[in-house]
Write an enzyme that holds these catalytic residues in place. Structure first.
Site, short mmCIF file in Angstrom:
data_model
loop_
_atom_site.label_atom_id
_atom_site.label_comp_id
_atom_site.label_asym_id
_atom_site.label_seq_id
_atom_site.Cartn_x
_atom_site.Cartn_y
_atom_site.Cartn_z
N SER A 154 30.19 73.91 75.19
CA SER A 154 29.35 73.59 74.02
C SER A 154 29.53 74.60 72.90
O SER A 154 28.60 74.84 72.14
CB SER A 154 27.88 73.55 74.44
OG SER A 154 27.50 74.82 74.99
N LYS A 199 50.76 78.69 70.76
CA LYS A 199 50.63 78.77 69.30
C LYS A 199 49.63 79.85 68.89
O LYS A 199 49.72 80.38 67.78
CB LYS A 199 50.26 77.42 68.71
CG LYS A 199 48.96 76.81 69.24
CD LYS A 199 47.73 77.17 68.45
CE LYS A 199 46.49 76.56 69.08
NZ LYS A 199 45.28 76.76 68.29
N TRP A 239 34.33 74.13 69.28
CA TRP A 239 35.19 72.96 69.54
C TRP A 239 34.49 71.97 70.47
O TRP A 239 34.55 70.75 70.27
CB TRP A 239 36.52 73.43 70.09
CG TRP A 239 37.63 72.42 70.28
CD1 TRP A 239 38.56 72.45 71.27
CD2 TRP A 239 37.98 71.28 69.47
NE1 TRP A 239 39.45 71.41 71.14
CE2 TRP A 239 39.11 70.68 70.02
CE3 TRP A 239 37.42 70.73 68.32
CZ2 TRP A 239 39.71 69.54 69.51
CZ3 TRP A 239 38.02 69.58 67.79
CH2 TRP A 239 39.15 69.01 68.38
N ASN A 271 42.29 83.28 65.50
CA ASN A 271 43.31 84.24 65.91
C ASN A 271 43.97 84.89 64.70
O ASN A 271 44.15 86.11 64.66
CB ASN A 271 44.35 83.55 66.80
CG ASN A 271 43.75 83.12 68.12
OD1 ASN A 271 43.56 83.91 69.02
ND2 ASN A 271 43.43 81.83 68.24
#
Length: 344
Positions: free
Chosen positions: A11, A206, A14, A272
């Site tokens: 929760s 990524k 995202w 990030n």
């Protein structure tokens, strides 16, 4: 065949954005889903003097992790994990990877036998020379078919219906179509591909590239340097996936949102990149930046870089992926950030 009963496991930022989509879509597709209630497991905490579950269930909003975005009333915050998944046949795992194993310890043997799952978790599981994507970990631990979702998905933008795409890597086409129905909206396009590993790995790796892009921003090296980092990073992602995982699809990298599109958006925005830029400018350690900047969210790229380093060392492949190596050494070993581009 009965209707699918959905449970959201997580929760945060995202997880809350995905819960908003799922809550609306189960009502839109009530022929396929039980639309009366979508439980969302919430790690209970206090926010502004109230329990977070109380806030979500009363105000229909996650004011800590996704403020100003309303849930449909069928989203129900549940602080007990086993209660949240009780009777569920479609489990959506969306939490920082640091918490997954503790959740699986509780869930093992407790989920419906005909259930299926999807992992939205970024990262990889490494034990020495073995590496696993979390969709495989969930599938192996719980004994249920587990797909993966990843793409160019900044959660706040998805939550307010900005046009976005994502990719579901499915185990069977039928399951892929079910997950597509659960998540797709006119503004959130869900592509399907038979490549669980490729989608999962792109979502994890990524974040290492995004950390490197943040270093570039902090150094003020400019757009040419950042574009080069993105190109090199995408190639290292592709080569890593193809070296260590069988049957990864070529198109996952250049044709799917999970590949090139996610690299681009993560290197332009996202936590990030933001924290890596601050690491260079403020000269503070990452754990302090995570605490000060992320409002309880977790930084993922530096931890994935560490996991990948441990794996490559065990496989005697250090040096084969120079950008990944540089991000690890700058983040964990004190290598000066100015050394980032040397030898790339």
């Amino acid at each position: 065949m009965g209707k699918e009963r959905v449970a959201i496991i997580g929760s945060g930022n995202w997880g809350s954005a995905i819960a908003k989509l799922a809550g609306n879509n189960v009502k839109k597709h009530s022929d396929a889903f039980d639309d009366s209630r979508v439980p969302m497991w919430v790690f209970e905490e206090d926010y502004e003097g109230r329990k977070l579950t109380e806030i979500i269930n009363t105000d229909h909003e996650n004011k800590k992790y996704l403020p100003d975005v309303k849930f449909s009333e069928n989203i129900v915050a549940v602080p007990d994990l086993l209660e949240a998944v009780k009777g569920a046949t479609a489990l959506v795992f969306v939490m920082p990877h640091q918490f997954l194993h503790k959740c699986l310890d509780q869930l093992e043997g407790k989920v419906e036998k005909n259930a299926k799952a999807i992992s939205l978790i970024k990262g990889v599981g490494v034990e020495g020379s073995d590496i696993h994507v979390f969709a495989d970990v969930i599938q192996d631990r719980l004994g249920i078919s587990t797909s993966a979702l990843s793409g160019a998905n900044i959660a706040n933008e998805v939550a307010i219906d900005r046009f976005s795409e994502t990719t579901v890597g499915y185990r069977t086409e039928e399951e892929g179509q079910m997950w597509q129905k659960l998540f797709q909206t006119p503004h959130f396009k869900v592509q399907l591909i038979d490549d669980v590993a490729g989608v999962s790995l792109c979502g994890a790796l990524k974040n290492i590239v995004a950390v490197a892009a943040g270093f570039i921003d902090g150094l003020e090296y400019g757009n040419n340097s950042k574009a080069a980092i993105m190109r090199i990073g995408l190639l290292e992602m592709k080569h890593f996936c193809q070296e260590f995982f069988k049957d990864v699809k070529e198109e996952s990298f250049l044709q799917e949102s999970a590949g090139v599109a996610d690299v681009i958006t993560s290197c332009l925005g996202g936590r990030n990149r933001k924290c890596a830029e601050a690491f260079v400018r403020q000269k503070k350690p990452f754990d302090e930046l995570e605490r000060d900047m992320l409002n309880g969210q977790k930084l993922q790229g530096i931890h994935t870089a560490k996991d990948v380093h441990i794996f490559l060392k065990a496989r005697d492949r250090l040096g084969a992926y120079p950008l990944f190596d540089k991000v690890y050494n700058i983040s964990w070993e004190g290598l000066p950030v100015e050394k980032l581009t040397e030898g790339l």
